[in-house]
Design an enzyme around this catalytic site. Sequence first.
Site, PDB file in Angstrom:
ATOM      1  N   CYS A 193       0.917  -1.027  -0.321  1.00  0.00           N
ATOM      2  CA  CYS A 193       0.400   0.362   0.386  1.00  0.00           C
ATOM      3  C   CYS A 193       0.762   1.414   0.227  1.00  0.00           C
ATOM      4  O   CYS A 193       0.693   1.560   0.601  1.00  0.00           O
ATOM      5  CB  CYS A 193      -0.999  -0.686   1.151  1.00  0.00           C
ATOM      6  SG  CYS A 193      -1.853  -1.007   1.612  1.00  0.00           S
ATOM      7  N   ALA A 194       1.935   1.665  -1.210  1.00  0.00           N
ATOM      8  CA  ALA A 194       2.629   2.366  -1.165  1.00  0.00           C
ATOM      9  C   ALA A 194       2.564   3.682  -1.259  1.00  0.00           C
ATOM     10  O   ALA A 194       3.466   4.608  -0.289  1.00  0.00           O
ATOM     11  CB  ALA A 194       3.601   1.773  -2.334  1.00  0.00           C
ATOM     12  N   GLY A 211       4.493   6.643  -1.226  1.00  0.00           N
ATOM     13  CA  GLY A 211       6.193   6.263  -1.064  1.00  0.00           C
ATOM     14  C   GLY A 211       7.114   6.726  -0.533  1.00  0.00           C
ATOM     15  O   GLY A 211       8.494   6.432  -0.051  1.00  0.00           O
ATOM     16  N   GLY A 212       6.529   6.915   0.707  1.00  0.00           N
ATOM     17  CA  GLY A 212       8.005   7.769   1.898  1.00  0.00           C
ATOM     18  C   GLY A 212       8.056   6.469   2.261  1.00  0.00           C
ATOM     19  O   GLY A 212       9.761   6.617   2.727  1.00  0.00           O
ATOM     20  N   LYS A 213       8.271   5.171   2.874  1.00  0.00           N
ATOM     21  CA  LYS A 213       8.149   4.024   3.103  1.00  0.00           C
ATOM     22  C   LYS A 213       9.406   3.147   2.045  1.00  0.00           C
ATOM     23  O   LYS A 213      10.167   2.824   2.410  1.00  0.00           O
ATOM     24  CB  LYS A 213       7.246   3.428   3.898  1.00  0.00           C
ATOM     25  CG  LYS A 213       6.986   3.681   5.182  1.00  0.00           C
ATOM     26  CD  LYS A 213       5.409   3.331   6.086  1.00  0.00           C
ATOM     27  CE  LYS A 213       5.384   3.823   7.115  1.00  0.00           C
ATOM     28  NZ  LYS A 213       4.332   5.000   6.149  1.00  0.00           N
ATOM     29  N   ASP A 227       0.060   0.164  -5.853  1.00  0.00           N
ATOM     30  CA  ASP A 227      -1.445   1.192  -4.886  1.00  0.00           C
ATOM     31  C   ASP A 227      -2.585   0.962  -5.317  1.00  0.00           C
ATOM     32  O   ASP A 227      -2.446   0.986  -6.948  1.00  0.00           O
ATOM     33  CB  ASP A 227      -1.299   2.681  -4.650  1.00  0.00           C
ATOM     34  CG  ASP A 227      -1.782   3.187  -4.032  1.00  0.00           C
ATOM     35  OD1 ASP A 227      -1.288   3.065  -2.225  1.00  0.00           O
ATOM     36  OD2 ASP A 227      -2.857   4.184  -3.642  1.00  0.00           O
ATOM     37  N   ASP A 266      -5.043  -2.776 -10.345  1.00  0.00           N
ATOM     38  CA  ASP A 266      -6.777  -2.042 -11.291  1.00  0.00           C
ATOM     39  C   ASP A 266      -7.845  -3.853 -11.654  1.00  0.00           C
ATOM     40  O   ASP A 266      -7.792  -3.428 -11.741  1.00  0.00           O
ATOM     41  CB  ASP A 266      -6.341  -1.484 -12.890  1.00  0.00           C
ATOM     42  CG  ASP A 266      -5.300  -2.336 -13.695  1.00  0.00           C
ATOM     43  OD1 ASP A 266      -4.803  -3.485 -12.865  1.00  0.00           O
ATOM     44  OD2 ASP A 266      -4.549  -1.334 -14.044  1.00  0.00           O
ATOM     45  N   ASP A 304       1.926  -1.349   4.887  1.00  0.00           N
ATOM     46  CA  ASP A 304       1.309   0.044   5.803  1.00  0.00           C
ATOM     47  C   ASP A 304      -0.311   0.757   5.489  1.00  0.00           C
ATOM     48  O   ASP A 304      -0.622   1.420   4.048  1.00  0.00           O
ATOM     49  CB  ASP A 304       1.928   1.415   5.566  1.00  0.00           C
ATOM     50  CG  ASP A 304       2.081   2.344   6.153  1.00  0.00           C
ATOM     51  OD1 ASP A 304       1.136   1.961   6.854  1.00  0.00           O
ATOM     52  OD2 ASP A 304       2.400   3.583   5.200  1.00  0.00           O
ATOM     53  N   CYS A 349      -0.695   4.241  11.891  1.00  0.00           N
ATOM     54  CA  CYS A 349      -0.394   5.195  11.403  1.00  0.00           C
ATOM     55  C   CYS A 349      -1.799   5.523  12.773  1.00  0.00           C
ATOM     56  O   CYS A 349      -2.294   6.591  12.899  1.00  0.00           O
ATOM     57  CB  CYS A 349      -0.555   6.586  10.695  1.00  0.00           C
ATOM     58  SG  CYS A 349      -1.489   6.698  10.012  1.00  0.00           S
TER      59      CYS A 349
END
Length: 407
Positions: A235-236, A239-241, A259, A286, A304, A357
């Site tokens: 679940c990018a 893309g922070g992680k 994603d 998709d 995530d 989070c």
Amino acid sequence: MNTEVRFHRNLVFATLDSLKLIFNEQKQADKVLKQTLKRDKRWGSRDRGFIAETTYDIVRWQRLYAKAADVKAPYSREDLFRLFAVWAVHKGHSLPNWPQLEGTPVRRIRGKFDELKNERVYRESIPDWLDAMGLDQLGGQWEEEIKALNQQADVVLRTNTLKTNKNKLKDALEDAEIRTQSKKIAADALVLEERTNVFSLPIFKDGWFEVQDISSQQVAPLLDVKPGMRVVDACAGAGGKTLHLAALMENKGQIIATDIYDFKLAELKRRARRAGAHNIETRLIDSPKVIKKLYGKADRVLIDAPCSGLGVLKRNPDSKWKLSPEFMEEVQELQADILSRYSRIVKPGGKLVYATCSILPAENQLQIEKFLASEAGADFKKVEDKTLWPSKTGFDGFYMCLLTKSN
């Protein structure tokens, strides 16, 4: 105490215009402010800071201020001026002599604040249902956490080790008159001593750092990636992680970032180019086939998961007004479904990290327990998990759990 702050009409009007969009049209606060701050090229950093901080402050304390101002959403222009007046009184500022603020009952407002601070839903400015849910799941600890989540968030940078190291980054920031501090809990993190716009710095454009909270920076290392592995960030998002994983893998191996939103993956590609991360491939989900094709193929999987975002209220205070009990139920069903399906991507002997989070057990520990008791989780074993509490760390609230799949 009255502090002499000179209010400029154009800045206050820009603030009220932003609040109207956030409160009456349910627009996202960060996106609204991005547009508002472009409005006048003559505004300096102090002007923009006033608009952003005042807007966020009134959003964060909406319930308290609306009660003290005796106004209800949707707010008229007059109501918004009353909210602003209440904010100014609460901050101890003298009100400007403007017709819109004439006759503001300053003493009555102060008395109202004294009265309201006895009830948590006003004192911490939260919806009744959310207060009840927090209390139900966290007991006495809810009080500390919601208080911590109402503080302003720090600006934290993650050094991009593909381009530089933390000491060089610290020195370069120092040259730009930006002072930072290191924290032991995250190897590559620097916390700004004062809030400032770091996105205009040449070293940002050169990819030396990303803005990423310290709690979020603890997720990727838990996955224990090594150069040369095949890793799926399921679940990018933007893309922070993913970028952190690329740095930990020293650009060697393959990261497949998936994603359901194309625009997020487009942003990820743009960020990856800036960061010099070359081992990332994006795939849009998709159809169910995209995930099925990856079953049993990855050494490491990061989930995530979509969540309430309750742990990041510091930086997204408007989300507490947008959440609902119905959404909480839906997101928990989605989490369980994602965990059940995406866990199949892990190879025998591989590892999986589930992260959110959020600080609520229903989205965290209870999801893991349900998963491990299910058929999908039969081959998995919990190695460790941790909740990062805002009241204890001073940073965002996060949950992360490392699972291993048997051979």
